[in-house]
Write a protein that holds these residues in place. Structure first.
Motif, PDB file in Angstrom:
ATOM      1  N   GLN A 193      22.135 -40.525  -2.511  1.00  0.00           N
ATOM      2  CA  GLN A 193      21.386 -41.779  -2.367  1.00  0.00           C
ATOM      3  C   GLN A 193      21.339 -42.567  -3.674  1.00  0.00           C
ATOM      4  N   HIS A 194      21.900 -42.021  -4.737  1.00  0.00           N
ATOM      5  CA  HIS A 194      21.647 -42.574  -6.069  1.00  0.00           C
ATOM      6  C   HIS A 194      22.742 -43.524  -6.503  1.00  0.00           C
ATOM      7  N   LEU A 195      22.382 -44.797  -6.655  1.00  0.00           N
ATOM      8  CA  LEU A 195      23.388 -45.846  -6.791  1.00  0.00           C
ATOM      9  C   LEU A 195      23.599 -46.348  -8.215  1.00  0.00           C
TER      10      LEU A 195
ATOM     11  N   VAL B 195      34.325 -41.831  -8.041  1.00  0.00           N
ATOM     12  CA  VAL B 195      33.200 -41.297  -7.272  1.00  0.00           C
ATOM     13  C   VAL B 195      32.065 -40.956  -8.219  1.00  0.00           C
ATOM     14  N   SER B 196      30.902 -41.524  -7.922  1.00  0.00           N
ATOM     15  CA  SER B 196      29.731 -41.261  -8.748  1.00  0.00           C
ATOM     16  C   SER B 196      28.787 -40.329  -7.986  1.00  0.00           C
ATOM     17  N   THR B 197      28.292 -39.315  -8.666  1.00  0.00           N
ATOM     18  CA  THR B 197      27.402 -38.346  -8.016  1.00  0.00           C
ATOM     19  C   THR B 197      26.191 -38.093  -8.897  1.00  0.00           C
TER      20      THR B 197
ATOM     21  N   MET C 156      23.468 -35.611  -7.377  1.00  0.00           N
ATOM     22  CA  MET C 156      23.012 -34.309  -6.897  1.00  0.00           C
ATOM     23  C   MET C 156      24.196 -33.328  -6.878  1.00  0.00           C
ATOM     24  N   LEU C 157      23.908 -32.070  -7.164  1.00  0.00           N
ATOM     25  CA  LEU C 157      24.976 -31.070  -7.199  1.00  0.00           C
ATOM     26  C   LEU C 157      25.739 -30.938  -5.873  1.00  0.00           C
ATOM     27  N   PRO C 158      25.067 -30.907  -4.704  1.00  0.00           N
ATOM     28  CA  PRO C 158      25.837 -30.800  -3.465  1.00  0.00           C
ATOM     29  C   PRO C 158      26.850 -31.941  -3.322  1.00  0.00           C
TER      30      PRO C 158
ATOM     31  N   TYR D  87       9.386 -30.885  -3.095  1.00  0.00           N
ATOM     32  CA  TYR D  87      10.406 -31.815  -3.581  1.00  0.00           C
ATOM     33  C   TYR D  87       9.699 -33.067  -4.088  1.00  0.00           C
ATOM     34  N   ALA D  88      10.290 -33.694  -5.096  1.00  0.00           N
ATOM     35  CA  ALA D  88       9.664 -34.853  -5.736  1.00  0.00           C
ATOM     36  C   ALA D  88       9.460 -36.009  -4.763  1.00  0.00           C
ATOM     37  N   ALA D  89      10.393 -36.137  -3.825  1.00  0.00           N
ATOM     38  CA  ALA D  89      10.335 -37.281  -2.911  1.00  0.00           C
ATOM     39  C   ALA D  89       9.096 -37.255  -2.008  1.00  0.00           C
TER      40      ALA D  89
ATOM     41  N   VAL E 145      15.920 -35.753  -0.981  1.00  0.00           N
ATOM     42  CA  VAL E 145      15.712 -36.858  -1.918  1.00  0.00           C
ATOM     43  C   VAL E 145      15.129 -38.063  -1.196  1.00  0.00           C
ATOM     44  N   ALA E 146      14.589 -38.967  -1.976  1.00  0.00           N
ATOM     45  CA  ALA E 146      13.994 -40.177  -1.415  1.00  0.00           C
ATOM     46  C   ALA E 146      15.074 -41.036  -0.777  1.00  0.00           C
ATOM     47  N   GLY E 147      14.754 -41.598   0.369  1.00  0.00           N
ATOM     48  CA  GLY E 147      15.670 -42.528   1.028  1.00  0.00           C
ATOM     49  C   GLY E 147      15.509 -43.916   0.449  1.00  0.00           C
TER      50      GLY E 147
ATOM     51  N   GLY F 227      13.996 -27.503 -14.604  1.00  0.00           N
ATOM     52  CA  GLY F 227      12.727 -27.258 -13.934  1.00  0.00           C
ATOM     53  C   GLY F 227      12.943 -26.981 -12.462  1.00  0.00           C
ATOM     54  N   GLU F 228      14.177 -26.740 -12.098  1.00  0.00           N
ATOM     55  CA  GLU F 228      14.506 -26.378 -10.714  1.00  0.00           C
ATOM     56  C   GLU F 228      15.901 -25.767 -10.711  1.00  0.00           C
ATOM     57  N   ILE F 229      15.996 -24.560 -10.175  1.00  0.00           N
ATOM     58  CA  ILE F 229      17.297 -23.882 -10.148  1.00  0.00           C
ATOM     59  C   ILE F 229      18.048 -24.306  -8.889  1.00  0.00           C
TER      60      ILE F 229
HETATM   61  C1  B12 Z   1      15.552 -39.418 -14.263  1.00  0.00           C
HETATM   62  C2  B12 Z   1      15.731 -38.214 -13.382  1.00  0.00           C
HETATM   63  C3  B12 Z   1      14.850 -38.037 -12.307  1.00  0.00           C
HETATM   64  C4  B12 Z   1      13.766 -39.049 -11.951  1.00  0.00           C
HETATM   65  C5  B12 Z   1      14.437 -40.210 -11.197  1.00  0.00           C
HETATM   66  C6  B12 Z   1      15.582 -39.726 -10.323  1.00  0.00           C
HETATM   67  C7  B12 Z   1      16.418 -40.717  -9.577  1.00  0.00           C
HETATM   68  N1  B12 Z   1      17.436 -41.301 -10.150  1.00  0.00           N
HETATM   69  O1  B12 Z   1      16.138 -40.971  -8.435  1.00  0.00           O
HETATM   70  C8  B12 Z   1      12.822 -38.202 -11.049  1.00  0.00           C
HETATM   71  C9  B12 Z   1      11.723 -37.567 -11.841  1.00  0.00           C
HETATM   72  C10 B12 Z   1      12.181 -38.969  -9.908  1.00  0.00           C
HETATM   73  C11 B12 Z   1      13.792 -37.119 -10.583  1.00  0.00           C
HETATM   74  C12 B12 Z   1      13.624 -36.401  -9.442  1.00  0.00           C
HETATM   75  C13 B12 Z   1      14.595 -35.556  -8.913  1.00  0.00           C
HETATM   76  N2  B12 Z   1      15.641 -35.040  -9.553  1.00  0.00           N
HETATM   77 CO1  B12 Z   1      16.198 -35.659 -11.286  1.00  0.00          CO
HETATM   78  N3  B12 Z   1      16.932 -36.215 -12.925  1.00  0.00           N
HETATM   79  C14 B12 Z   1      16.751 -37.259 -13.660  1.00  0.00           C
HETATM   80  C15 B12 Z   1      17.750 -37.294 -14.847  1.00  0.00           C
HETATM   81  C16 B12 Z   1      17.039 -37.018 -16.144  1.00  0.00           C
HETATM   82  C17 B12 Z   1      18.528 -38.623 -14.898  1.00  0.00           C
HETATM   83  C18 B12 Z   1      19.050 -39.054 -13.541  1.00  0.00           C
HETATM   84  C19 B12 Z   1      19.549 -40.461 -13.412  1.00  0.00           C
HETATM   85  O2  B12 Z   1      19.170 -41.151 -12.475  1.00  0.00           O
HETATM   86  N4  B12 Z   1      20.404 -40.929 -14.294  1.00  0.00           N
HETATM   87  C20 B12 Z   1      21.031 -42.213 -14.215  1.00  0.00           C
HETATM   88  C21 B12 Z   1      22.514 -42.073 -13.916  1.00  0.00           C
HETATM   89  C22 B12 Z   1      23.133 -43.437 -13.740  1.00  0.00           C
HETATM   90  O3  B12 Z   1      23.069 -41.404 -15.021  1.00  0.00           O
HETATM   91  P1  B12 Z   1      24.345 -40.493 -14.924  1.00  0.00           P
HETATM   92  O4  B12 Z   1      24.494 -39.924 -13.569  1.00  0.00           O
HETATM   93  O5  B12 Z   1      24.310 -39.541 -16.046  1.00  0.00           O
HETATM   94  O6  B12 Z   1      25.522 -41.569 -15.117  1.00  0.00           O
HETATM   95  C23 B12 Z   1      26.080 -41.909 -16.373  1.00  0.00           C
HETATM   96  C24 B12 Z   1      27.441 -41.272 -16.563  1.00  0.00           C
HETATM   97  O7  B12 Z   1      27.475 -39.968 -16.022  1.00  0.00           O
HETATM   98  C25 B12 Z   1      28.362 -42.257 -15.932  1.00  0.00           C
HETATM   99  N5  B12 Z   1      28.789 -42.096 -14.549  1.00  0.00           N
HETATM  100  C26 B12 Z   1      28.041 -41.961 -13.448  1.00  0.00           C
HETATM  101  N6  B12 Z   1      28.816 -41.956 -12.373  1.00  0.00           N
HETATM  102  C27 B12 Z   1      30.080 -42.106 -12.774  1.00  0.00           C
HETATM  103  C28 B12 Z   1      31.278 -42.177 -12.057  1.00  0.00           C
HETATM  104  C29 B12 Z   1      32.474 -42.339 -12.751  1.00  0.00           C
HETATM  105  C30 B12 Z   1      33.751 -42.416 -11.983  1.00  0.00           C
HETATM  106  C31 B12 Z   1      32.480 -42.416 -14.171  1.00  0.00           C
HETATM  107  C32 B12 Z   1      33.751 -42.574 -14.906  1.00  0.00           C
HETATM  108  C33 B12 Z   1      31.273 -42.341 -14.883  1.00  0.00           C
HETATM  109  C34 B12 Z   1      30.091 -42.191 -14.171  1.00  0.00           C
HETATM  110  O8  B12 Z   1      27.702 -43.502 -15.980  1.00  0.00           O
HETATM  111  C35 B12 Z   1      26.368 -43.403 -16.383  1.00  0.00           C
HETATM  112  C36 B12 Z   1      26.233 -44.079 -17.733  1.00  0.00           C
HETATM  113  O9  B12 Z   1      27.169 -43.597 -18.668  1.00  0.00           O
HETATM  114  C37 B12 Z   1      18.744 -36.146 -14.457  1.00  0.00           C
HETATM  115  C38 B12 Z   1      19.191 -35.219 -15.579  1.00  0.00           C
HETATM  116  C39 B12 Z   1      20.109 -35.839 -16.603  1.00  0.00           C
HETATM  117  N7  B12 Z   1      20.080 -35.283 -17.782  1.00  0.00           N
HETATM  118  O10 B12 Z   1      20.832 -36.756 -16.367  1.00  0.00           O
HETATM  119  C40 B12 Z   1      17.970 -35.320 -13.398  1.00  0.00           C
HETATM  120  C41 B12 Z   1      18.742 -34.824 -12.189  1.00  0.00           C
HETATM  121  C42 B12 Z   1      19.584 -35.939 -11.655  1.00  0.00           C
HETATM  122  N8  B12 Z   1      17.713 -34.538 -11.199  1.00  0.00           N
HETATM  123  C43 B12 Z   1      18.043 -33.590 -10.391  1.00  0.00           C
HETATM  124  C44 B12 Z   1      17.281 -33.243  -9.227  1.00  0.00           C
HETATM  125  C45 B12 Z   1      17.714 -32.013  -8.458  1.00  0.00           C
HETATM  126  C46 B12 Z   1      16.162 -33.994  -8.823  1.00  0.00           C
HETATM  127  C47 B12 Z   1      15.325 -33.781  -7.555  1.00  0.00           C
HETATM  128  C48 B12 Z   1      16.120 -33.594  -6.300  1.00  0.00           C
HETATM  129  C49 B12 Z   1      14.333 -32.618  -7.757  1.00  0.00           C
HETATM  130  C50 B12 Z   1      13.556 -32.282  -6.516  1.00  0.00           C
HETATM  131  N9  B12 Z   1      13.749 -31.111  -5.960  1.00  0.00           N
HETATM  132  O11 B12 Z   1      12.811 -33.066  -6.038  1.00  0.00           O
HETATM  133  C51 B12 Z   1      14.505 -35.100  -7.514  1.00  0.00           C
HETATM  134  C52 B12 Z   1      15.125 -36.169  -6.609  1.00  0.00           C
HETATM  135  C53 B12 Z   1      14.394 -37.459  -6.700  1.00  0.00           C
HETATM  136  C54 B12 Z   1      14.736 -38.424  -5.630  1.00  0.00           C
HETATM  137  N10 B12 Z   1      15.480 -39.471  -5.914  1.00  0.00           N
HETATM  138  O12 B12 Z   1      14.285 -38.208  -4.508  1.00  0.00           O
HETATM  139  C55 B12 Z   1      19.305 -32.881 -10.838  1.00  0.00           C
HETATM  140  C56 B12 Z   1      20.506 -33.106  -9.896  1.00  0.00           C
HETATM  141  C57 B12 Z   1      21.556 -32.005  -9.972  1.00  0.00           C
HETATM  142  C58 B12 Z   1      21.181 -30.833  -9.110  1.00  0.00           C
HETATM  143  N11 B12 Z   1      20.599 -29.812  -9.698  1.00  0.00           N
HETATM  144  O13 B12 Z   1      21.381 -30.899  -7.921  1.00  0.00           O
HETATM  145  C59 B12 Z   1      19.526 -33.469 -12.298  1.00  0.00           C
HETATM  146  C60 B12 Z   1      20.972 -33.694 -12.741  1.00  0.00           C
HETATM  147  C61 B12 Z   1      18.835 -32.509 -13.268  1.00  0.00           C
HETATM  148  C62 B12 Z   1      19.621 -31.236 -13.553  1.00  0.00           C
HETATM  149  N12 B12 Z   1      19.921 -30.945 -14.805  1.00  0.00           N
HETATM  150  O14 B12 Z   1      19.963 -30.476 -12.682  1.00  0.00           O
HETATM  151  N13 B12 Z   1      14.848 -36.993 -11.425  1.00  0.00           N
END
Ligand code: B12
Lengths: 214, 349
Positions: A99-101, A143-145, A147-149, B73-75, B94-96, B319-321
């Motif tokens: 869902q993450h855009l 492809v941007s992701t 969540m791990l799944p 779950y956070a959502a 996750v949140a829709g 904070g979550e495996i």
């Molecule tokens: C902020 C954050 C939150 C916030 C906001 C989340 C959100 N976006 O909705 C809160 C506290 C709400 C949260 C909650 C959760 N989170 Co969180 N969160 C994060 C964090 C710190 C950043 C996520 C984020 O949105 N980043 C913004 C995006 C744009 O950044 P990015 O993906 O890194 O992208 C950059 C590059 O990778 C690149 N890029 C991205 N895509 C692509 C594609 C291509 C082709 C290329 C070239 C580059 C590229 O561009 C960006 C800029 O350079 C990450 C950990 C981390 N260190 O990143 C965990 C993380 C995303 N969370 C995670 C999880 C699991 C959750 C929850 C599901 C936990 C739960 N059980 O509820 C919830 C889901 C919330 C929801 N949406 O319903 C996991 C996901 C992986 C996994 N384990 O499955 C992460 C990765 C943490 C981890 N280390 O495991 N979270």
């Protein structure tokens, strides 16, 4: 060749200063071919910002805002329909079963700010993505992701595309891939971008080798 | 000296006092694996307070680690306001679609009654069940998303960044409402039997926003919110970086901080000193793909860097495996944690 204004544009973007960024662009392009201005000024500045983010030096919000500002400024000198825009490789970007855009939005803005045109498929399920990529004859699929799944699902995408006889390159990015260096290899991706600006390099590498060898 | 005389909870409290406990506390944040224990789909598992409690107890039995979490779950925090949650069979829900689409929606937000909202009440019920079963012996931790990070789910990330940079007063209004919710939600979990609260605030990481911006927003909001939480709190940036802002985070009132796998634990530990205990920083995603031997090695290295002197809890970096982490790997983590985590920590580790 790099424009002497790269430092200045980088600073303006990090400060989210649209006006200063725009002035900087004007003086760099200065009546010359717009695409050249983009390649010698915008691309190196964005690239630098992307790298700084990967190293922990700047924040994601700055990468996002820089992409947005540059996309807007470049649209003024190189409108979407301009023949000077780069349409090769045929590229598309999508979020796969997630869902993450924001990641997609940033990469899309950065590629467009670098003079590329690409399709935005939005957030899609696997079957839709495969069908669209095949129909559009996509050569580089980004492809941007988050969540791990979703990241693991890329493996199914890669095999479905192969099975259909496509030699489209699947390039992945997003947090799961940046947190675990080799995950992209596990899922059979062609490459991964550690930061959004890596997409520019991957697109230009395709242009250099014509998408030749896998 | 006798061995293993302290209870799990006392051992943990000692490390939070920055003294060397008997062994490194092992905090396995297993929020999904309980469903596997009970052979259930995640969706039905989360829908049943008794199942979540039972799942936690089964995991406690299996791994004998030092925490239980009733968190689903956070959502759920947006579900509580009528938002959709998207379930997948092999990962966290996750949140829709965002529930807020602009300043008008923010102005119209009402307070949530945390006791009588089903998705939250279930978590409180599970917490009570856990407190009945293991309260006073094993740490029960409650989880909240910070007022400052929650809008990513409420508005969508892009719209939230735009709001943050717009100077629109709707931002302050949103923080006010979210803060009230966060405090109520944390205190309800404490009243139900949680011993401490983990305040998830990844937006207050310099990975996400620049330090200067955080000094005007995320940090003061954390300070004001944590001050009203009626119990000890840790702050977790969900694997966002902490090092550039340790001095600020140390003033939020949190006693503990979650550390990213992207950072050097020794450096973080040194920067925290006696101000913050550190929790971390096993790479959860790596655990989902490595061998048991790989996991042992990760644990050894993490303990070597983090454990000496106390003030350290072994955990993952988010904070979550992830659900994909196997029982075999988790067992390897537990065994290595026990073996290498005995104090005094071996110098040749
Ligand atoms: C902020 C954050 C939150 C916030 C906001 C989340 C959100 N976006 O909705 C809160 C506290 C709400 C949260 C909650 C959760 N989170 Co969180 N969160 C994060 C964090 C710190 C950043 C996520 C984020 O949105 N980043 C913004 C995006 C744009 O950044 P990015 O993906 O890194 O992208 C950059 C590059 O990778 C690149 N890029 C991205 N895509 C692509 C594609 C291509 C082709 C290329 C070239 C580059 C590229 O561009 C960006 C800029 O350079 C990450 C950990 C981390 N260190 O990143 C965990 C993380 C995303 N969370 C995670 C999880 C699991 C959750 C929850 C599901 C936990 C739960 N059980 O509820 C919830 C889901 C919330 C929801 N949406 O319903 C996991 C996901 C992986 C996994 N384990 O499955 C992460 C990765 C943490 C981890 N280390 O495991 N979270």
């Amino acid at each position: 060749m790099q424009s002497p204004h790269v430092d200045e544009l980088t600073d303006a973007l990090l400060a989210m200063d649209r006006v200063r960024a725009s002035e900087c662009m004007k003086s760099a392009v200065n009546g010359g071919p717009p695409l050249q201005g983009v390649e010698t000024l915008v691309v190196p500045a964005l690239d630098r910002i992307g790298e700084m983010w990967a190293e922990g030096g700047v924040a994601l919000s700055q990468v996002y805002m820089s992409g947005r500002i540059c996309e807007e400024l470049v649209d003024q000198i190189l409108p979407p329909a301009s023949p000077s825009r780069k349409r090769q490789p045929r590229m598309a970007i999508a979020v796969l079963e997630d869902q993450h855009l924001l990641g997609k939005r940033i990469v899309y803005a950065i590629l467009r700010a670098s003079g590329y045109e690409l399709e935005d498929y939005g957030a899609v399920e696997l079957d839709t993505l495969v069908t669209r990529a095949l129909d559009d004859d996509i050569e580089l699929l980004l492809v941007s992701t988050l969540m791990l799944p979703a990241a693991l699902r890329v493996a199914d995408l890669v095999s479905a595309l192969k099975e259909a006889g496509s030699d489209c390159r699947v390039v992945v990015g997003g947090a799961p891939f940046t947190l675990t260096e080799d995950l992209w290899k596990d899922v059979g991706a062609y490459a991964m971008g550690a930061t959004a600006t890596d997409a520019i390099e991957l697109a230009s590498a395709w242009r250099d080798d014509g998408g030749g060898q896998q | 000296m006798t061995s293993a005389t302290l209870s799990s909870l006392d051992n943990l409290l000692r490390t939070l006092e920055h003294r060397e406990p008997e062994r490194v506390p092992l905090i396995l944040m297993l929020t999904m694996h309980g469903a596997k224990e009970l052979g259930m789909e995640l969706r039905e598992y989360y829908a049943r307070a008794d199942c979540v409690a039972e799942g936690q107890l089964a995991l406690q039995e299996r791994y004998r680690h030092d925490v239980a979490v009733a968190f689903g779950y956070a959502a759920a925090e947006v579900e509580a306001r009528g938002g959709d949650v998207v379930f997948r069979p092999n990962g966290p829900p996750v949140a829709g679609r965002p529930i807020l689409s602009g300043p008008e929606d923010i102005r119209a937000m009402a307070q949530v009654d945390v006791q009588n909202t089903p998705c939250l009440a279930r978590v409180l019920d599970s917490t009570r069940m856990l407190a009945d079963a293991i309260g006073g012996q094993i740490l029960i931790v409650g989880i909240v998303v910070s007022p400052f990070s929650a809008p990513v789910m409420q508005l969508g990330f892009e719209a939230y960044l735009d709001l943050l940079h717009s100077g629109d007063p709707a931002f302050d209004r949103l923080m006010e409402i979210n803060q009230r919710f966060c405090i109520d939600w944390a205190n309800a979990q404490l009243a139900a039997g949680a011993n401490a609260i983990c305040y998830f605030d990844p937006l207050s990481s310099t990975t996400m926003l620049p330090l200067e911006k955080l000094r005007d927003t995320g940090f003061p909001i954390a300070r004001a919110t944590i001050a009203e939480i009626n119990g000890p709190a840790g702050i977790h940036l969900a694997s966002g970086r902490v090092l550039p802002s340790v001095d600020d985070l140390a003033t939020t009132g949190a006693a503990m901080i979650g550390v990213s796998a992207l950072e050097d634990l020794s450096e973080v530990k040194a920067a925290c000193g006696d101000r913050l205990a550190v929790l971390g920083n096993l790479n959860g995603i790596e655990l989902a793909r490595c061998s048991p031997e790989g996991a042992r090695e990760m644990v050894r290295e993490t303990i070597r860097k983090g454990a000496p002197g106390g003030g350290f809890l072994l955990s993952d970096n988010h904070g979550e495996i992830p659900y994909q982490v196997s029982d075999e790997v988790l067992r390897a983590v537990v065994e290595a944690g026990r073996e290498y985590g005995r104090y005094p920590i071996r110098e040749d580790l």
